[in-house]
Design an enzyme around this catalytic site. Structure first.
Site, PDB file in Angstrom:
ATOM      1  N   SER A   1       3.265   3.166  -8.746  1.00 48.11           N
ATOM      2  CA  SER A   1       3.325   3.854  -7.315  1.00 48.11           C
ATOM      3  C   SER A   1       2.128   3.853  -6.495  1.00 48.11           C
ATOM      4  CB  SER A   1       3.791   5.384  -7.591  1.00 48.11           C
ATOM      5  OG  SER A   1       5.274   5.151  -8.202  1.00 48.11           O
TER       6      SER A   1
ATOM      7  N   SER B   1       6.288   4.396  -5.605  1.00 56.10           N
ATOM      8  CA  SER B   1       6.774   5.677  -4.672  1.00 56.10           C
ATOM      9  C   SER B   1       5.775   6.148  -3.514  1.00 56.10           C
ATOM     10  CB  SER B   1       7.249   6.931  -5.367  1.00 56.10           C
ATOM     11  OG  SER B   1       5.914   7.282  -6.071  1.00 56.10           O
TER      12      SER B   1
ATOM     13  N   LYS C   1       0.077  11.164   0.732  1.00 54.33           N
ATOM     14  CA  LYS C   1       1.580  11.172   0.075  1.00 54.33           C
ATOM     15  C   LYS C   1       2.068  12.710  -0.011  1.00 54.33           C
ATOM     16  CE  LYS C   1       3.840   9.373  -3.920  1.00 54.33           C
ATOM     17  NZ  LYS C   1       3.808   8.467  -5.276  1.00 54.33           N
TER      18      LYS C   1
END
Length: 529
Positions: free
Chosen positions: A214, A190, A115
């Protein structure tokens, strides 16, 4: 346990049936006699193929780069990848040049997606924000450094919900990530770029962060395994922050065994993160040892009724979850119904979440560590206007408006309620003699592209308590023309602090009993290797 009465099935979208045959069940291991397929490979399977000489490390890395080229900005245009590591092939060739040394490392030649809030020395860390384009950390995050020491290759940085502030994975720098199981839907968030990328076979594993939902939201939406660890088990040093109270990181993978393997490499104390002092003596000698197919026999699991929806839009998730609960019982678990309003997620999000109180100070402190950060504080990011305004402006403005959020009386009151929630959840475990709590991570299916909020998510219980939770594939909504396998639904198992080994064992037993992994029809194999 009696069946739970739910509303009737909800109508969902679907994808062209012409590629339905590509979405077949995926084996947990790669048989030595079968052609090696990067899109379905496990860490153990790839390591076996490398050791036997069936593939080279360069083959493996190139196979993932080929899939990214075919499906990320072309084909279904998933927009899961923010930037490729230009050194990945060189690192793969170094492994091939000295296979003995590489094979001795537990993650030798394991390509990973990170990420874009993990600091990396070869690639900028932007949080998906145009305001932070080019921001280059001076060193790797601790978790990244440990993965590299174990032999892993950082293949790419993944797109994400900008600054990790939301659940649909849209950013000003990377655009909207698309769900490979239904291209009209978001991938959750996310950490949605990691989720969509792993589902599409862009790497062997990935890393996400989880402030509320997330890691587990994209795992749920993309038919993956996502593990949010006990806060303090993995260092947060070098991770772009949101909340010191709620942040945690962990693996996102296609199998439970792969999650255990990545966890082993990252877990443990780190002088750069004082919270990890609590992990001293708490790291399992081998998380893989907990992966037993009979781990559910005799387990007591609390089914948290407050985290199931009761409206028509919740019907498909409830149907899938009932099937999953039946499978848990069939595998030997005892299900205990938990009727307790203290777990109601909307109330916890509304009354106890502390993100806006902590964000400004933490983000300003993080930006000060980035030598070439285009903006040195949240005020600069806001003034630039170079962020996804529709998704972020409300939160960023509210956070900036707090002169000293962590000195406010309401902040202290929220911390008090969080402490009470931790104590209450611990009491529920003790009173019912539970091994884990069970619930759907999302009460409704992942939302269509265009919506800016994923409603009805339940990750806040782990987010506030700091307790570990693992999300595993529970099944799919009804198949229709736009999603021939349906839309994935994930099941959360939440445990007490430092119970990752137990959670991994329970999740593994469920995974082996149900074999629910499916490849998305939109990203079929490019050809056997």
């Amino acid at each position: 346990m009696p069946k739970i009465a739910y509303p009737g099935p909800a109508c969902v979208l679907a994808l062209a049936a012409a590629v339905l045959a590509q979405a077949a069940p995926v084996a947990a291991q790669d048989p030595a006699s079968a052609p090696f397929r990067v899109e379905a490979a496990t860490i153990a399977g790839a390591r076996e193929a490398l050791a036997s000489g069936r593939i080279t490390c360069r083959d493996l890395v190139q196979g993932y780069l080929d899939r990214i080229a075919a499906y990320d900005q072309a084909g279904p245009k998933l927009a899961a990848i923010r930037a490729l590591n230009p050194q990945a092939l060189t690192q793969a060739e170094a492994y091939d040049a000295d296979r003995t040394a590489g094979a001795a490392k537990p993650l030798g030649c394991v390509p990973l997606l990170l990420k874009d809030n993990y600091d990396t020395v070869e690639l900028p860390t932007t949080g998906g924000s145009a305001a932070l384009a080019g921001a280059q950390p001076a060193q790797d995050a601790t978790a990244v450094a440990r993965l590299r020491a174990a032999g892993a290759i950082v293949l790419a940085k993944a797109n994400m919900q900008e600054l990790a502030l939301g659940g649909v994975s849209v950013s000003s720098l990377g655009g909207q990530v698309r769900n490979p199981y239904d291209l009209t839907r978001t991938p959750g968030g996310s950490s949605g770029g990691v989720g969509a990328g792993l589902a599409a076979g862009f790497a062997l594993g990935g890393l996400g962060s989880d402030t509320v939902n997330s890691i587990r939201s994209p795992a749920s939406a993309n038919n993956l395994v996502g593990l949010r660890v006990t806060q303090g088990l993995i260092s947060l040093a070098g991770i772009m922050p949101v909340s010191k109270t709620q942040d945690a990181i962990g693996p996102i993978t296609r199998t439970v065994a792969d999650a255990a393997t990545l966890l082993q490499a990252m877990a443990g104390p780190d002088p750069a993160d004082p919270l990890t002092a609590a992990a001293i003596g708490k790291v399992a000698r081998s998380y893989a040892d907990a992966l037993k197919p009979d781990a559910l026999k005799g387990a007591r699991l609390g089914v948290v009724r407050a985290l199931f929806g009761t409206k028509p839009e919740h019907a498909e998730v409830n149907r899938v979850m009932q099937t999953a609960l039946d499978a848990l019982e069939a595998a030997g678990a005892t299900l205990v119904r938990i009727d307790d309003p203290a777990f109601e997620a909307d109330a916890l999000n509304r009354e106890d979440d502390v993100q806006t109180y902590e964000y400004k100070a933490l983000m300003n402190g993080y930006l000060a560590t980035i030598p070439n950060a285009p903006h040195k504080d949240l005020a600069g990011i806001l003034a630039s206007g170079r962020f996804h305004r529709a998704a972020l402006e409300s939160f960023l403005t509210a956070a900036e408006a707090r002169q000293d959020g962590m000195a406010e009386p309401e902040y202290r009151a929220r911390l008090g309620r969080i402490a009470a929630l931790k104590a209450h959840v611990t009491e529920v475990f003790a009173a019912q003699k539970l091994d884990a709590l069970v619930y759907p991570l999302q009460k409704r299916l992942v939302v269509p592209i265009g919506e800016l909020n994923q409603a009805d998510r339940n990750g806040i219980v782990a987010g506030l308590t700091g307790f570990p939770a693992i999300d595993v594939p529970a099944g799919f909504s009804a198949a229709t023309a736009m999603a021939p396998e349906g839309v994935p639904v994930g099941m959360d198992l939440l445990g007490q602090p430092w119970s990752e080994a137990k959670l991994l064992g329970l999740a593994y037993a469920f995974e082996q009993a149900t074999t629910l992994r499916r490849l998305p029809a939109s990203t079929p194999p490019l050809g056997a290797r």
